[in-house]
Write an enzyme that holds these catalytic residues in place. Structure first.
Site: not given
Length: 245
Positions: A154, A169
């Protein structure tokens, strides 16, 4: 042998590829499996819940490449080992690994107050799950001197990304990026390349509404899974373009 036969050029044998996509019964992983199968690959569709995996695989029946649901929880070493043995016996090779299994998108969590339990869970899936699966499958790639490992990461894990949210995350994906670079360096020259790909904000159950179409997010992953030799390794990509770590 007549002259026509003597001048006939040999027909190249098509390259047979086997791919494994973790977390592929829905969302981004499912679309990656679909696109890989459209390219003629045999795709092993990994799912923690085999029934859901079988349901997803049935949706892809009739694609140019066969799609087979397999039980896979990347946090369980026993399931990883069982699957690797089955792949070895059934195919004798694994050419593409897409480490897509994920979750734990703690959007509103703050670094100063979050329970570290969520961080443990995110690391177990994103970092250790990818590490566990890659290590177990590398012997099958080394056997043929070819492999494409794609770690789905990401942009929020990039060092220049700043935000107070998604701490578990973000941290787990940053750790995955570090693992990607380290493994790529180790495998350089082996024919096995390792890259991280950011699919962007994708409109899936995890990403929520408003993101880019899942087909577009998956395209960059499939691109990295099909890089021709000589291929870049140890890089971070989005939409086929290199981005900073």
């Amino acid at each position: 042998m007549n002259s026509r036969t003597a001048k006939r050029k040999p027909v190249a044998t098509p390259v047979y590829r086997v791919a494994l996509v973790s977390g592929a019964n829905r969302g981004l992983g499912f679309e990656v499996a679909r696109q890989l199968s459209e390219r003629g690959m045999t795709v092993l569709l990994g799912a923690r819940d085999l029934d859901k995996g079988l349901h997803a695989a049935r949706k892809l029946a009739g694609a140019p490449g066969e799609v087979i649901a397999v039980q896979l929880d990347v946090t369980r070493q026993d399931e990883v080992d069982t699957l690797v043995r089955w792949i070895d016996v059934t195919y004798g090779r694994l050419d593409v690994l897409v480490n897509n299994a994920g979750g734990h998108y703690d959007h509103d969590a703050a670094a100063s107050t979050s329970d570290v339990t969520s961080a443990h869970a995110a690391l177990e899936t994103h970092l250790f799950g990818s590490w566990r699966l890659s290590s177990a499958l590398l012997p099958l790639m080394r056997r043929h001197g070819y492999g494409r490992i794609v770690n789905v990461s990401s942009g929020c894990a990039a060092s220049d990304s700043s935000s107070a949210g998604c701490v578990a995350y973000r941290t787990s994906k940053a750790a995955l990026n570090a693992y990607t670079r380290t493994l790529a360096t180790e495998l350089e020259g082996s024919g096995i390349v390792v890259n991280a790909v950011c699919p962007g904000w994708v409109a899936t159950e995890l990403g929520g509404p408003g993101g880019r179409p899942v087909e577009r997010g998956a395209t960059g992953i499939v691109w990295a899974a099909n890089l021709p030799a000589p291929a870049p390794t140890g890089r971070f990509f989005r939409d086929g373009q290199m981005i900073p770590w």
